[in-house]
Design a protein around this motif. Structure first.
Motif, PDB file in Angstrom:
ATOM      1  N   CYS A   3       0.852  -1.190   0.000  1.00  0.00           N
ATOM      2  CA  CYS A   3       0.000   0.000   0.000  1.00  0.00           C
ATOM      3  C   CYS A   3       0.891   1.244   0.000  1.00  0.00           C
ATOM      4  CB  CYS A   3      -0.898  -0.014   1.235  1.00  0.00           C
ATOM      5  SG  CYS A   3      -1.859   1.503   1.440  1.00  0.00           S
ATOM      6  N   PRO A   4       0.637   2.206  -0.899  1.00  0.00           N
ATOM      7  CA  PRO A   4       1.457   3.422  -0.923  1.00  0.00           C
ATOM      8  C   PRO A   4       1.175   4.358   0.256  1.00  0.00           C
ATOM      9  CG  PRO A   4      -0.284   3.570  -2.553  1.00  0.00           C
ATOM     10  CD  PRO A   4      -0.358   2.186  -1.964  1.00  0.00           C
ATOM     11  N   TYR A   5       0.085   4.108   0.993  1.00  0.00           N
ATOM     12  CA  TYR A   5      -0.292   4.974   2.107  1.00  0.00           C
ATOM     13  C   TYR A   5       0.262   4.484   3.445  1.00  0.00           C
ATOM     14  CZ  TYR A   5      -3.465   6.591  -1.487  1.00  0.00           C
ATOM     15  OH  TYR A   5      -3.981   7.064  -2.667  1.00  0.00           O
ATOM     16  N   CYS A   6       0.115   3.167   3.699  1.00  0.00           N
ATOM     17  CA  CYS A   6       0.545   2.648   5.008  1.00  0.00           C
ATOM     18  C   CYS A   6       1.630   1.590   4.898  1.00  0.00           C
ATOM     19  CB  CYS A   6      -0.653   2.096   5.783  1.00  0.00           C
ATOM     20  SG  CYS A   6      -1.313   0.540   5.126  1.00  0.00           S
ATOM     21  N   SER A   7       2.038   1.233   3.679  1.00  0.00           N
ATOM     22  CA  SER A   7       3.090   0.259   3.380  1.00  0.00           C
ATOM     23  C   SER A   7       2.740  -1.180   3.750  1.00  0.00           C
ATOM     24  CB  SER A   7       4.400   0.653   4.061  1.00  0.00           C
ATOM     25  OG  SER A   7       4.824   1.904   3.588  1.00  0.00           O
ATOM     26  N   ALA A   8       1.485  -1.446   4.058  1.00  0.00           N
ATOM     27  CA  ALA A   8       1.068  -2.816   4.360  1.00  0.00           C
ATOM     28  C   ALA A   8       1.163  -3.664   3.090  1.00  0.00           C
ATOM     29  CB  ALA A   8      -0.351  -2.823   4.902  1.00  0.00           C
ATOM     30  N   ALA A   9       1.507  -4.929   3.249  1.00  0.00           N
ATOM     31  CA  ALA A   9       1.662  -5.820   2.103  1.00  0.00           C
ATOM     32  C   ALA A   9       0.344  -6.486   1.705  1.00  0.00           C
ATOM     33  CB  ALA A   9       2.702  -6.885   2.413  1.00  0.00           C
ATOM     34  N   ASP A  10      -0.660  -6.386   2.540  1.00  0.00           N
ATOM     35  CA  ASP A  10      -1.931  -7.071   2.305  1.00  0.00           C
ATOM     36  C   ASP A  10      -2.906  -6.165   1.545  1.00  0.00           C
ATOM     37  OD1 ASP A  10      -3.874  -9.009   2.378  1.00  0.00           O
ATOM     38  OD2 ASP A  10      -4.517  -8.536   4.423  1.00  0.00           O
ATOM     39  N   THR A  11      -2.897  -6.273   0.214  1.00  0.00           N
ATOM     40  CA  THR A  11      -3.837  -5.523  -0.607  1.00  0.00           C
ATOM     41  C   THR A  11      -4.576  -6.508  -1.498  1.00  0.00           C
ATOM     42  OG1 THR A  11      -2.235  -5.144  -2.380  1.00  0.00           O
ATOM     43  CG2 THR A  11      -2.376  -3.464  -0.651  1.00  0.00           C
ATOM     44  N   ARG A  12      -5.766  -6.120  -1.929  1.00  0.00           N
ATOM     45  CA  ARG A  12      -6.522  -6.992  -2.825  1.00  0.00           C
ATOM     46  C   ARG A  12      -6.963  -6.206  -4.050  1.00  0.00           C
ATOM     47  NH1 ARG A  12     -12.195  -7.007  -2.760  1.00  0.00           N
ATOM     48  NH2 ARG A  12     -13.029  -5.405  -1.366  1.00  0.00           N
ATOM     49  N   VAL A  13      -7.101  -6.918  -5.167  1.00  0.00           N
ATOM     50  CA  VAL A  13      -7.551  -6.311  -6.410  1.00  0.00           C
ATOM     51  C   VAL A  13      -9.072  -6.209  -6.371  1.00  0.00           C
ATOM     52  CG1 VAL A  13      -7.664  -6.565  -8.916  1.00  0.00           C
ATOM     53  CG2 VAL A  13      -5.578  -7.182  -7.698  1.00  0.00           C
ATOM     54  N   VAL A  14      -9.581  -4.994  -6.562  1.00  0.00           N
ATOM     55  CA  VAL A  14     -11.019  -4.744  -6.554  1.00  0.00           C
ATOM     56  C   VAL A  14     -11.572  -4.795  -7.979  1.00  0.00           C
ATOM     57  CG1 VAL A  14     -12.795  -3.036  -5.961  1.00  0.00           C
ATOM     58  CG2 VAL A  14     -10.788  -3.288  -4.514  1.00  0.00           C
ATOM     59  N   ASN A  15     -10.782  -4.301  -8.941  1.00  0.00           N
ATOM     60  CA  ASN A  15     -11.240  -4.208 -10.321  1.00  0.00           C
ATOM     61  C   ASN A  15     -10.033  -4.251 -11.249  1.00  0.00           C
ATOM     62  OD1 ASN A  15     -12.595  -3.657 -12.681  1.00  0.00           O
ATOM     63  ND2 ASN A  15     -13.119  -1.548 -12.162  1.00  0.00           N
ATOM     64  N   SER A  16     -10.146  -4.956 -12.368  1.00  0.00           N
ATOM     65  CA  SER A  16      -9.105  -4.990 -13.402  1.00  0.00           C
ATOM     66  C   SER A  16      -9.756  -4.738 -14.746  1.00  0.00           C
ATOM     67  CB  SER A  16      -8.422  -6.361 -13.456  1.00  0.00           C
ATOM     68  OG  SER A  16      -7.625  -6.568 -12.341  1.00  0.00           O
TER      69      SER A  16
END
Length: 171
Positions: A3-16
């Motif tokens: 995440c560019p805001y909090c640097s957490a590694a856990d992100t998910r794709v919402v839309n592609s």
């Protein structure tokens, strides 16, 4: 993807979805930690375009760096952000050789900004050409005004107004 805001590694794709006429994939992601959303782009990269810096160092071209410079120049100006993004992310595709100088990138960026907005152009030029005095700003503004006069009626009277104010000592 962090995440560019909090640097957490856990992100998910919402839309592609496809972007740039199928040349890339745009993904909307959401951080599971802070719940903020951000956009990423995935592109095929066969071999990176190398940039030859003024000091002789070579580094891979980074369209985000070019985009940041364009965005700073166009901040609070009536310039379409999508146009800036399109220029920055298609830049690599427009270069037909494996290496480009940082000076050439700057010249191309200035040529791109010039017809869009005089103020954004002057801002970018002042950093790229390393203006060291007010006189250098005035010279560039005068060149903009002169080019506009040669084209006919002013499409952007802001440069003329700024030049008049500078001459009168109001700015």
């Amino acid at each position: 993807m962090n995440c560019p805001y909090c640097s957490a590694a856990d992100t998910r794709v919402v839309n592609s979805r496809p972007s740039d006429e199928g040349a890339s994939i745009r993904r909307r992601r959401e951080c599971q930690s802070c719940s903020r959303r951000f956009t990423t782009y995935e592109r095929t990269q066969l071999e990176p375009l190398m940039v030859l810096k003024r000091g002789g160092v070579r580094q891979a071209f980074n369209p985000d760096k070019l985009l940041r410079g364009l965005e700073l120049a166009a901040e609070k100006r009536p310039v379409d952000a999508a146009e800036l993004r399109s220029f920055a992310y298609s830049f690599e595709d427009e270069v037909s050789r494996p290496e480009i100088s940082s000076e050439d990138i700057g010249r191309r960026a200035m040529a791109f900004l010039r017809p869009l907005d005089d103020v954004a152009y002057i801002r970018f030029a002042s950093v790229y050409q390393d203006f060291d005095s007010v006189e250098r700003f005035l010279e560039e503004i005068q060149a903009c005004v002169k080019k506009d006069r040669l084209k006919g009626p002013h499409r952007n009277t802001e440069a003329t107004t700024t030049l008049s104010n500078l001459r009168a000592g109001l700015v």
